[in-house]
Design a protein around this motif. Structure first.
Motif, mmCIF file in Angstrom:
data_model
loop_
_atom_site.group_PDB
_atom_site.id
_atom_site.type_symbol
_atom_site.label_atom_id
_atom_site.label_comp_id
_atom_site.label_asym_id
_atom_site.label_seq_id
_atom_site.Cartn_x
_atom_site.Cartn_y
_atom_site.Cartn_z
ATOM 1 N N GLU A 26 0.704 -1.399 0.038
ATOM 2 C CA GLU A 26 0.138 -0.189 -0.078
ATOM 3 C C GLU A 26 0.989 1.209 0.149
ATOM 4 O O GLU A 26 0.606 2.075 -0.684
ATOM 5 C CB GLU A 26 -1.121 -0.011 1.200
ATOM 6 C CG GLU A 26 -1.788 1.256 1.324
ATOM 7 C CD GLU A 26 -2.752 1.142 2.516
ATOM 8 O OE1 GLU A 26 -3.718 2.101 2.330
ATOM 9 O OE2 GLU A 26 -2.689 0.159 3.257
ATOM 10 N N MET A 27 2.124 1.228 0.826
ATOM 11 C CA MET A 27 2.995 2.459 0.887
ATOM 12 C C MET A 27 3.593 2.685 -0.403
ATOM 13 O O MET A 27 3.809 3.823 -1.092
ATOM 14 C CB MET A 27 3.951 2.045 1.853
ATOM 15 C CG MET A 27 3.254 2.117 3.143
ATOM 16 S SD MET A 27 4.626 1.847 4.602
ATOM 17 C CE MET A 27 5.643 3.027 4.309
ATOM 18 N N LEU A 28 3.903 1.397 -1.055
ATOM 19 C CA LEU A 28 4.680 1.542 -2.389
ATOM 20 C C LEU A 28 3.680 2.095 -3.562
ATOM 21 O O LEU A 28 4.384 2.965 -4.269
ATOM 22 C CB LEU A 28 4.942 0.033 -2.901
ATOM 23 C CG LEU A 28 5.861 0.106 -4.150
ATOM 24 C CD1 LEU A 28 6.990 0.692 -4.099
ATOM 25 C CD2 LEU A 28 5.819 -1.692 -4.665
ATOM 26 N N SER A 29 2.338 1.741 -3.561
ATOM 27 C CA SER A 29 1.520 2.291 -4.353
ATOM 28 C C SER A 29 1.089 3.667 -4.142
ATOM 29 O O SER A 29 1.080 4.671 -5.164
ATOM 30 C CB SER A 29 0.123 1.500 -4.330
ATOM 31 O OG SER A 29 0.330 -0.017 -4.643
ATOM 32 N N CYS A 30 1.169 4.048 -2.908
ATOM 33 C CA CYS A 30 0.945 5.391 -2.613
ATOM 34 C C CYS A 30 2.142 6.435 -3.214
ATOM 35 O O CYS A 30 1.801 7.433 -3.579
ATOM 36 C CB CYS A 30 0.851 5.564 -1.013
ATOM 37 S SG CYS A 30 0.546 7.221 -0.252
#
Length: 751
Positions: free
Chosen positions: A431-435
């Motif tokens: 999720e952090m990567l996508s953000c």
């Protein structure tokens, strides 16, 4: 016979006429004597006359006795008056003296002839005469006694006296004169004046000091407040007087909000001085919270009995806020507000301890931004800093309050996920990567896409140490970058350990070979005195380098971790010392030069190391005063007692000591008091940005001040330019080291 009786009556009447006391009897007898009575009447009269004469004689005898008694009483009264040490005098309303005792005459040094009939005014100090006259005028039947204190003249001296003045009346209540009884009170007045001055001094002192002071009686009721106490409590002395202290002095723990025991009450109960616990706040009458420090103590009389209590307290709100700010700055990154690497490692340590105790599972993400260098190189460091701030804010929105996001340095971030399985952590990481992938950074009409590479490791019972956890996550992040960036790589314990072990074993082998083949070489970098107080002799730090098989220089950061893991550091330390000492004559000769040599924790814990030093100093005839050993703060506090003993042993030999990399954590100040070092090398992370960063400037200022108070010389590392040099010189730092001063060079090349 009748005639004879008549004649006798006449004679007796005439005799009675001669006495003042027989006047009444005479008047009664004369008419009777001049009238010629009958015999019977003369007989009766004669008997009556005899009876009255007898009564007169009795009255005369009683009067004589009364007169004698009065004279004796007067003698006794005068004797009593004359024996009195107090001065006694009587005087008329106009001040004329009518009587005085011997004490009065002796006190004023006057003879009776001079005093009797003279006025008392000349004896009274002129300044007091009007006041004395006004007091005397107040004496009346309704107010028969007036006490007066006034000064009198005794030659050229002035003395204080006190007089009790009263009216004297006769038997019919008619006023006769005034009587005054007095005594000298000069000594008392002097004591009174001394006490008054002392009281005034104490009052002025209490009114002037910057601390709040209040006193209570033995029951804890307020008796006195100085101005500072009134201000802090937001109440007047009149409104607080007589109240129990807790009614105006409410204190609680600033974090738990639990009520704190009244210090005066505790001091009175335990009969000892009591200090408030830390983190105490005062809630005053306006419900304002003030952080305070205080001490309370009982007040004793001469017999040692408690008669009250005193409490001194001060407002430490600013100090406590500053301390909190410094503590926050020591544990947080100034740019992003995230926790810094040191604090992050401490939290990992705590998570690891919980894991070992309760078998909990946590996870660690190591995140490195992709394309950050493009922004930095294209738009400058200001844009790069803004990017880091925005990314930090973005990532914080994606984590729980129980998780910890940290900036580890540069464009690297760490995320500790508490009580999180590896599977759950992988979801968070993605999720952090996508953000980050979706984020667009805009700077002056330029738009940049930013990616991230994330290494993910589990913290479980198989985890060995903080260093191992961070190393594995860092390696996993590196693997993610190598596999194409913008991805999450989950480190597997087996393969990571195998890769790491293989790499470190290779380095261990190369280190051993380097020691045998002299692949190591020594460099030196000058440490320059920049203040008049600093010693002006040449001072260099000895630096270690390794030449690989191709002859290229390898920096210590590449091989030192392996040397530490496989316990080779003590061998490297000894090689450095032997090599420097062996070349001493060639390099140094007769010059006065001091060299700083770095020591590892292995050497400090090696009981044979000091004997080795003795041998080397003796073998090469080198003065220990020319050597300053450097140990890092981490090494020094790892075993504080051992480190202290080690330092003191070498100082007795004549060596100096420097504490390297100081200031990474504010806890350094606590340990500094226990380490008898001569020099303090301020970590370069504070020096590098001291011009632009006011926090770094404030921290370096604090370090310099504390070192100066403790008599420790300061050395600033990473001095890269003249601006930094001028700033640290202005702060009073003693020495400077860095590429802005001089680049490292091989030992013997111009030293």
């Amino acid at each position: 016979m009748a005639y004879k009786h008549w004649l006798s009556s006449c004679i007796k009447a005439i005799t009675a006429f001669g006495s003042l006391y027989t006047d009444i009897a005479l008047r009664e007898l004369i008419p009777k004597a001049l009238t010629f009575p009958s015999s019977a009447r003369l007989l009766v009269a004669n008997r009556e006359l005899e009876r009255k004469i007898s009564n007169v004689y009795d009255e005369l005898r009683l009067l004589k006795q009364a007169e004698i008694a009065i004279k004796q009483s007067e003698i006794r009264y005068r004797a009593i008056v004359e024996d009195q040490t107090e001065m006694i005098a009587r005087y008329l309303p106009d001040g004329t003296l009518t009587f005085f005792n011997q004490a009065f005459a002796l006190y004023f040094g006057r003879s009776p002839e001079e005093l009797i009939g003279s006025p008392d005014q000349p004896m009274i100090l002129e300044a007091d005469r009007q006041r004395v006259a006004e007091f005397v005028a107040l004496i009346s039947a309704d107010n028969p006694v007036v006490i007066i204190e006034n000064c009198v003249l005794l030659g050229d001296r002035v003395r204080w006296t006190k007089w009790h003045n009263r009216m004297i009346f006769d038997e019919q209540g008619c006023f006769l004169e005034f009587q005054s009884v007095g005594y000298d009170i000069t000594d008392f007045k002097q004591i009174e004046e001394t006490l008054f001055q002392e009281k005034e001094l104490a009052q002025v002192t209490l009114q002037s000091i910057g601390d709040a002071v209040l006193t209570t009686d033995a029951l804890g009721k307020i008796q006195y407040l100085n101005p500072v106490a009134k201000s802090l409590l937001e109440c007047s002395e009149a409104s607080a007087e007589g109240l129990l202290l807790e009614e105006v002095f409410g204190i609680v723990h600033e974090t738990t909000r639990e009520k704190v025991q009244n210090p005066i009450e505790q001091a009175l109960q335990e009969n000892r001085t009591v200090n408030l616990a830390k983190h105490t706040v005062l809630i005053n009458q306006n419900n304002q919270e003030i952080a305070i420090q205080d001490s309370a103590a009982p007040i004793h009389n001469r017999d040692g009995q408690i008669i009250g209590g005193v409490m001194v307290f001060r407002d430490v709100t600013q100090n406590r806020n500053s301390s909190r700010q410094l503590s926050w700055q020591a544990s947080h990154d100034a740019l992003t507000g995230l926790v810094n690497r040191q604090e992050f490692e401490q939290r990992i340590e705590q998570a690891l301890c919980v894991t070992k105790l309760d078998c909990q599972v946590h996870a660690l993400c190591y995140l490195d931004l992709d394309h950050f260098k493009i922004v930095n190189d294209t738009c400058g460091h200001v844009a790069g800093d803004e990017l880091l701030r925005q990314i930090s804010f973005l990532l914080q929105e994606k984590i729980r309050k129980t998780d910890t996001l940290a900036r580890l340095g540069g464009d690297e971030f760490g995320l500790l996920l508490n009580q999180c399985t590896l599977e759950q952590a992988l979801l968070v990481a993605n999720e952090m990567l996508s953000c980050v992938q979706e984020f667009r950074f805009v700077w002056q009409e330029q738009v940049f896409s930013i990616g991230a590479s994330i290494g993910l490791v589990s913290i479980d019972t198989n985890s060995e140490s903080v260093a191992e956890i961070i190393s594995r996550s860092d390696a996993a992040c590196y693997t993610a970058k190598n596999r194409g960036r913008n991805r999450v790589y989950v480190a597997q314990t087996d393969d990571q350990e195998r890769v790491q072990q293989r790499g470190e074993m290779q380095w261990a082998s190369r280190i051993s070979q380097a020691l045998e083949s002299d692949w190591f070489c020594l460099y030196v970098q000058p440490i320059t005195a920049i203040t008049p107080a600093a010693e002006n002799g040449d001072y260099y730090e000895v630096l270690l380098r390794l030449r690989d098989e191709q002859g290229n220089l390898v920096l210590p950061m590449m091989f030192i971790p392996a040397a530490e893991r496989y316990d080779l550091m003590h061998l490297i330390d000894r090689w450095v010392i032997r090599t420097l000492f062996r070349n001493w004559t060639r390099v140094v000769g007769e010059k006065q030069i001091m060299y700083g040599i770095n020591l590892s924790g292995s050497s400090i814990n090696d009981d044979q190391f000091i004997n080795f030093l003795y041998e080397q100093f003796s073998l090469y005839s080198i003065s220990p005063h020319c050597i300053c050993f450097e140990i890092t703060e981490t090494v020094a506090i790892a075993n504080l007692n051992k480190g202290k003993q080690f330092i003191e042993s070498l100082q007795r030999m004549g060596c100096s000591f420097a504490l390297d990399d100081f200031g990474v954590g504010m806890s350094s100040f606590a340990y500094l008091k226990s380490l008898p070092v001569d020099y303090l090398k301020i970590d370069g992370s504070f020096i590098r940005n001291i011009i632009e960063n006011p926090v770094d400037n404030a921290i370096v200022t604090a370090m310099t001040h504390i070192s100066s108070v403790m008599g420790i010389k300061t050395i600033a590392e990473f001095v890269e330019n003249d601006a930094i040099l001028e700033r640290i010189r202005a702060l009073g730092i003693d020495y400077a080291q860095g590429n802005g001063i001089a680049l490292p060079r091989p030992l013997g090349s111009g030293t």
